[in-house]
Scaffold this motif. Structure first.
Motif, PDB file in Angstrom:
ATOM      1  N   UNK A  64       0.818  -1.238  -0.053  1.00  0.00           N
ATOM      2  CA  UNK A  64       0.199  -0.113   0.050  1.00  0.00           C
ATOM      3  C   UNK A  64       0.958   1.323  -0.017  1.00  0.00           C
ATOM      4  N   UNK A  65       2.121   1.124   0.349  1.00  0.00           N
ATOM      5  CA  UNK A  65       2.912   2.176   0.164  1.00  0.00           C
ATOM      6  C   UNK A  65       3.052   3.227  -0.787  1.00  0.00           C
ATOM      7  N   UNK A  66       2.781   4.583  -0.515  1.00  0.00           N
ATOM      8  CA  UNK A  66       2.941   5.443  -1.895  1.00  0.00           C
ATOM      9  C   UNK A  66       1.869   5.168  -2.957  1.00  0.00           C
ATOM     10  N   UNK A  67       0.433   4.544  -2.475  1.00  0.00           N
ATOM     11  CA  UNK A  67      -0.294   4.297  -3.288  1.00  0.00           C
ATOM     12  C   UNK A  67      -1.647   5.296  -3.101  1.00  0.00           C
ATOM     13  N   UNK A  68      -2.340   5.592  -3.955  1.00  0.00           N
ATOM     14  CA  UNK A  68      -3.512   6.382  -4.062  1.00  0.00           C
ATOM     15  C   UNK A  68      -4.560   5.539  -3.849  1.00  0.00           C
ATOM     16  N   UNK A  69      -5.634   6.072  -2.745  1.00  0.00           N
ATOM     17  CA  UNK A  69      -6.662   5.152  -2.323  1.00  0.00           C
ATOM     18  C   UNK A  69      -7.838   5.949  -2.344  1.00  0.00           C
ATOM     19  N   UNK A  70      -9.091   5.365  -2.082  1.00  0.00           N
ATOM     20  CA  UNK A  70     -10.456   5.760  -1.751  1.00  0.00           C
ATOM     21  C   UNK A  70     -11.045   5.030  -0.752  1.00  0.00           C
ATOM     22  N   UNK A  71     -11.421   6.000   0.133  1.00  0.00           N
ATOM     23  CA  UNK A  71     -12.308   5.152   1.315  1.00  0.00           C
ATOM     24  C   UNK A  71     -13.595   5.591   1.392  1.00  0.00           C
ATOM     25  N   UNK A  72     -14.444   4.553   0.960  1.00  0.00           N
ATOM     26  CA  UNK A  72     -15.828   4.855   1.372  1.00  0.00           C
ATOM     27  C   UNK A  72     -16.321   4.789   2.710  1.00  0.00           C
ATOM     28  N   UNK A  73     -17.031   5.732   3.214  1.00  0.00           N
ATOM     29  CA  UNK A  73     -17.476   6.028   4.641  1.00  0.00           C
ATOM     30  C   UNK A  73     -18.960   6.455   4.872  1.00  0.00           C
ATOM     31  N   UNK A  74     -19.528   6.040   5.894  1.00  0.00           N
ATOM     32  CA  UNK A  74     -20.675   6.213   6.132  1.00  0.00           C
ATOM     33  C   UNK A  74     -20.812   6.648   7.615  1.00  0.00           C
ATOM     34  N   UNK A  75     -21.190   7.869   8.050  1.00  0.00           N
ATOM     35  CA  UNK A  75     -21.294   8.195   9.451  1.00  0.00           C
ATOM     36  C   UNK A  75     -22.663   7.715  10.240  1.00  0.00           C
ATOM     37  N   UNK A  76     -22.369   7.095  11.184  1.00  0.00           N
ATOM     38  CA  UNK A  76     -23.628   6.850  12.092  1.00  0.00           C
ATOM     39  C   UNK A  76     -24.195   7.665  13.413  1.00  0.00           C
ATOM     40  N   UNK A  77     -23.035   7.832  13.913  1.00  0.00           N
ATOM     41  CA  UNK A  77     -23.352   8.839  15.169  1.00  0.00           C
ATOM     42  C   UNK A  77     -21.980   9.655  15.304  1.00  0.00           C
ATOM     43  N   UNK A  78     -22.405  10.765  15.891  1.00  0.00           N
ATOM     44  CA  UNK A  78     -21.241  11.609  16.401  1.00  0.00           C
ATOM     45  C   UNK A  78     -21.470  11.500  18.206  1.00  0.00           C
ATOM     46  N   UNK A  79     -20.306  11.342  18.654  1.00  0.00           N
ATOM     47  CA  UNK A  79     -20.130  11.028  20.233  1.00  0.00           C
ATOM     48  C   UNK A  79     -19.236  12.273  20.535  1.00  0.00           C
ATOM     49  N   UNK A  80     -19.180  12.150  22.216  1.00  0.00           N
ATOM     50  CA  UNK A  80     -18.086  12.961  22.810  1.00  0.00           C
ATOM     51  C   UNK A  80     -18.267  12.225  24.192  1.00  0.00           C
ATOM     52  N   UNK A  81     -17.007  12.702  24.927  1.00  0.00           N
ATOM     53  CA  UNK A  81     -16.945  11.903  26.020  1.00  0.00           C
ATOM     54  C   UNK A  81     -17.445  12.797  27.245  1.00  0.00           C
ATOM     55  N   UNK A  82     -18.180  12.013  28.131  1.00  0.00           N
ATOM     56  CA  UNK A  82     -18.785  12.771  29.444  1.00  0.00           C
ATOM     57  C   UNK A  82     -17.689  12.762  30.481  1.00  0.00           C
ATOM     58  N   UNK A  83     -16.870  13.854  30.405  1.00  0.00           N
ATOM     59  CA  UNK A  83     -15.958  13.910  31.308  1.00  0.00           C
ATOM     60  C   UNK A  83     -16.416  14.783  32.639  1.00  0.00           C
ATOM     61  N   UNK A  84     -15.868  14.135  33.534  1.00  0.00           N
ATOM     62  CA  UNK A  84     -16.331  14.521  35.126  1.00  0.00           C
ATOM     63  C   UNK A  84     -15.748  15.840  35.260  1.00  0.00           C
TER      64      UNK A  84
END
Length: 436
Positions: A229-249
């Motif tokens: 894969x080194x130095x190769x062009x690539x395409x990633x197909x993505x699909x977003x399901x959720x946006x999350x965040x950390x519930x920090x004390x």
């Protein structure tokens, strides 16, 4: 056989050996007679093989053995002349001259010994420094980092993915239109902006909406761990399901503390903060030691302490540094060095100064460790090798066996002694903590 020897200095000597053809022939016959009594050859009873048969079959090997025995005797006799013993020799003797003509040998053998190192007065070059201090703000920042680390992820209602958010998504990667192994996952969690993925991927996700699909074009780095894969062009197909965040004390309380140190019943917030303070202080000290104190001390101690260096060890260190640097040379330089011995010799000489400093420092550290009674046990070496194996996902027993076979364990021990030594020299905590 004529042997002469002389000390060049306290750490080096030269033995000159003139071995006549008759001595070599006599030694060859002696070895052949011994071999004839031990060797098994079809057609002859054990112990009754004629010497001539043995010489006809094994002369080349027996001649090598004869020469080796004569050189060993030459070294033993030469050492006696200069009042040295075999167990004082460091490294393997080097033939600086070897002429063989008409069956006679004229050789010059360089031998090195452990140098006498006097480190008295080393305290004078220990750099002055102040013990690192830790502020309340630094303790709070470190605790906040820990709180963030253990904080649970929760789905949040948000329109657009931004840097700092956690994305729950599916992805699949393609190179030249073909999916590649290891390039697919479902419901993957990634902190956007953490740079865990290859350059361009996380930036390409910023702005995605929940449920949205997108093709992200990237290029794998030239030094990527998977060569296909080194130095190769690539395409990633993505699909977003959720946006999350950390519930920090918001702050450290007793309940959160139990999550940070679940196996300690008597831990309190005060004790934990003191532990964090100690950790920050140690981290600061190690940074100060490695980046400032140690380099200054090394330069000063190498300049201050002088003694004769064993040439054989210096030559070995030059070879080691040169081999380690070989892969960094250009192809043109490599070809030049293979074809031109003078160019190779001149390039090798460039490493002499650093090699001398390295060898000198090794003996100084060894002597300082004796003076300050620094020791490293076999168990400490074992723990270090095992920890290294676990860190890299290697079988610990095999890793240890490989280190034994490659002769690396002495270097591991030396590194541990050096670490202990510098910590011992520079640690002021116990002396100054009372005044804090």
């Amino acid at each position: 056989m004529e042997i002469t020897s002389k000390l060049l200095n306290s750490a080096n000597a030269i033995i000159e050996a003139k071995i006549d053809a008759k001595s070599i022939e006599n030694k060859l016959n002696d070895i052949a007679k011994i071999t004839a009594k031990k060797v098994k050859i079809d057609g002859f009873r054990p112990g009754n093989v004629p010497v001539k048969i043995v010489l006809d079959r094994y002369k080349d090997d027996l001649l090598k053995d004869a020469k080796q025995e004569l050189f060993k005797k030459a070294i033993d006799d030469g050492l006696k002349d200069i009042d040295k013993k075999t167990d004082e020799i460091l490294g393997e003797p080097i033939f600086s001259k070897f002429d063989e003509k008409d069956g006679n040998i004229d050789a010059q053998i360089e031998i090195s010994f452990r140098p006498a190192v006097d480190v008295s007065g080393y305290e004078e070059v220990i750099p002055e420094y102040s013990t690192p201090r830790v502020t309340k703000k630094e303790i709070e920042e470190k605790i906040n980092e820990l709180l963030k680390m253990i904080a649970p992820l929760e789905k949040i209602e948000k329109d657009v993915l931004e840097s700092g958010d956690f994305a729950k998504f599916d992805f699949e990667g393609f190179v030249d239109g073909e999916a590649f192994e290891g390039g697919k996952a479902e419901n993957y969690i990634l902190e956007i902006g953490s740079k865990q993925f290859i350059p361009g991927f996380e930036d390409g996700m910023i702005g995605l909406k929940v449920g949205e699909e997108k093709d992200i074009k990237v290029k794998f780095p030239a030094d990527y761990q998977a060569p296909n894969l080194a130095d190769k062009d690539a395409v990633f197909k993505v699909k977003l399901h959720e946006i999350q965040a950390k519930n920090i004390a918001e702050k450290l309380d007793e309940e959160t503390l139990k999550k940070l140190v679940p196996n300690e019943e008597d831990i309190t917030i005060e004790k934990f903060e003191e532990r964090i303070k100690t950790q920050i202080k140690e981290d600061k000290f190690q940074k100060l030691l490695n980046e400032d104190l140690k380099p200054k001390f090394v330069d000063a101690i190498v300049e201050k302490i002088n003694f004769d260096l064993p040439n054989v060890i210096v030559e070995q260190e030059i070879d080691l540094q040169f081999r380690n640097a070989w892969d960094s040379f250009s192809k043109e330089d490599m070809e030049k060095f293979r074809a031109d011995k003078d160019a190779l010799t001149n390039k090798r000489e460039e490493y002499r100064s650093d090699a001398q400093k390295s060898v000198k420092l090794t003996f100084i550290i060894d002597e300082l460790a004796k003076v300050r009674k620094i020791e490293v046990s076999d168990n400490e070496i074992l723990q270090t090798v095992y920890f290294e194996a676990y860190r890299y996902g290697i079988d610990p027993k095999k890793h240890l066996e490989d280190y034994k076979n490659q002769g690396i364990l002495p270097a591991v021990k030396m590194a541990l002694i050096e670490e202990k030594l510098f910590n011992d020299i520079f640690k002021k905590d116990k002396k100054e903590e009372k005044g804090e």
